[in-house]
Design an enzyme around this catalytic site. Structure first.
Site, PDB file in Angstrom:
ATOM      1  N   ASN A   1      76.751  37.740 -16.194  1.00 47.50           N
ATOM      2  CA  ASN A   1      76.098  38.825 -16.900  1.00 47.50           C
ATOM      3  C   ASN A   1      74.577  38.820 -16.671  1.00 47.50           C
ATOM      4  OD1 ASN A   1      75.107  40.660 -18.761  1.00 47.50           O
ATOM      5  ND2 ASN A   1      75.631  39.418 -20.540  1.00 47.50           N
TER       6      ASN A   1
ATOM      7  N   CYS B   1      79.037  39.642 -24.565  1.00 47.31           N
ATOM      8  CA  CYS B   1      80.141  38.931 -23.910  1.00 47.31           C
ATOM      9  C   CYS B   1      80.998  38.133 -24.892  1.00 47.31           C
ATOM     10  CB  CYS B   1      79.591  37.975 -22.861  1.00 47.31           C
ATOM     11  SG  CYS B   1      78.678  38.764 -21.547  1.00 47.31           S
ATOM     12  N   HIS B   2      80.392  37.701 -25.987  1.00 48.10           N
ATOM     13  CA  HIS B   2      81.127  36.887 -26.954  1.00 48.10           C
ATOM     14  C   HIS B   2      82.275  37.658 -27.602  1.00 48.10           C
ATOM     15  CE1 HIS B   2      78.138  39.013 -29.388  1.00 48.10           C
ATOM     16  NE2 HIS B   2      78.931  38.830 -30.435  1.00 48.10           N
TER      17      HIS B   2
ATOM     18  N   TYR C   1      90.276  39.915 -22.087  1.00 44.87           N
ATOM     19  CA  TYR C   1      89.880  40.082 -20.691  1.00 44.87           C
ATOM     20  C   TYR C   1      90.786  41.098 -20.001  1.00 44.87           C
ATOM     21  CZ  TYR C   1      87.085  35.858 -21.322  1.00 44.87           C
ATOM     22  OH  TYR C   1      86.157  34.942 -21.766  1.00 44.87           O
TER      23      TYR C   1
ATOM     24  N   ARG D   1      90.705  37.852 -14.630  1.00 45.91           N
ATOM     25  CA  ARG D   1      89.816  36.768 -14.166  1.00 45.91           C
ATOM     26  C   ARG D   1      88.515  37.328 -13.609  1.00 45.91           C
ATOM     27  NH1 ARG D   1      92.543  31.382 -12.424  1.00 45.91           N
ATOM     28  NH2 ARG D   1      94.427  31.469 -13.690  1.00 45.91           N
TER      29      ARG D   1
ATOM     30  N   GLU E   1      79.757  38.209 -37.296  1.00 43.58           N
ATOM     31  CA  GLU E   1      80.043  39.644 -37.252  1.00 43.58           C
ATOM     32  C   GLU E   1      81.246  40.015 -38.110  1.00 43.58           C
ATOM     33  OE1 GLU E   1      80.496  40.795 -33.172  1.00 43.58           O
ATOM     34  OE2 GLU E   1      78.379  40.453 -32.730  1.00 43.58           O
TER      35      GLU E   1
END
Length: 106
Positions: free
Chosen positions: A45, A53-54, A22, A36, A82
């Protein structure tokens, strides 16, 4: 371009098998203390399935307990599919899987 749009643009650049923190995304978006806010943007999203996002995790490789698409178990499954490596403690191996974007030169 707004902050959230920049976050989505950056996250879309993370290739399969790699992750970013992040804080890394916040820094790249030009607001280094906004990790944050990155989490909030990803939680909201508007492009599910398009913005991966993962692929965004905590700086220690920890997964988000409130992962919006079904919890940290789903996030881990997506990352493992992945080829992302995990440590024995259940965190992403950041030494092997942290995304290093190419440097921009003029």
């Amino acid at each position: 371009m707004g902050f959230n749009s920049r976050v989505y643009e950056l996250v879309c650049q993370i290739p399969e098998g790699k992750v970013a923190s992040y804080g890394q995304i916040a820094f790249m978006a030009g607001v280094w203390r906004a990790s944050r806010a990155v989490g909030y943007a990803l939680h909201r999203n508007p492009y599910p399935g398009k913005v991966p996002c993962h692929r965004v995790v905590f700086k220690d490789g920890g997964l988000a307990t409130e992962f919006v698409f079904g919890g940290k178990d789903v996030q881990r499954q997506l990352l493992e599919a992945e080829g992302v490596n995990f440590t024995a403690e259940g965190c992403v191996d950041m030494n092997k899987c942290r995304w290093s974007p190419p440097e921009v030169t003029d």
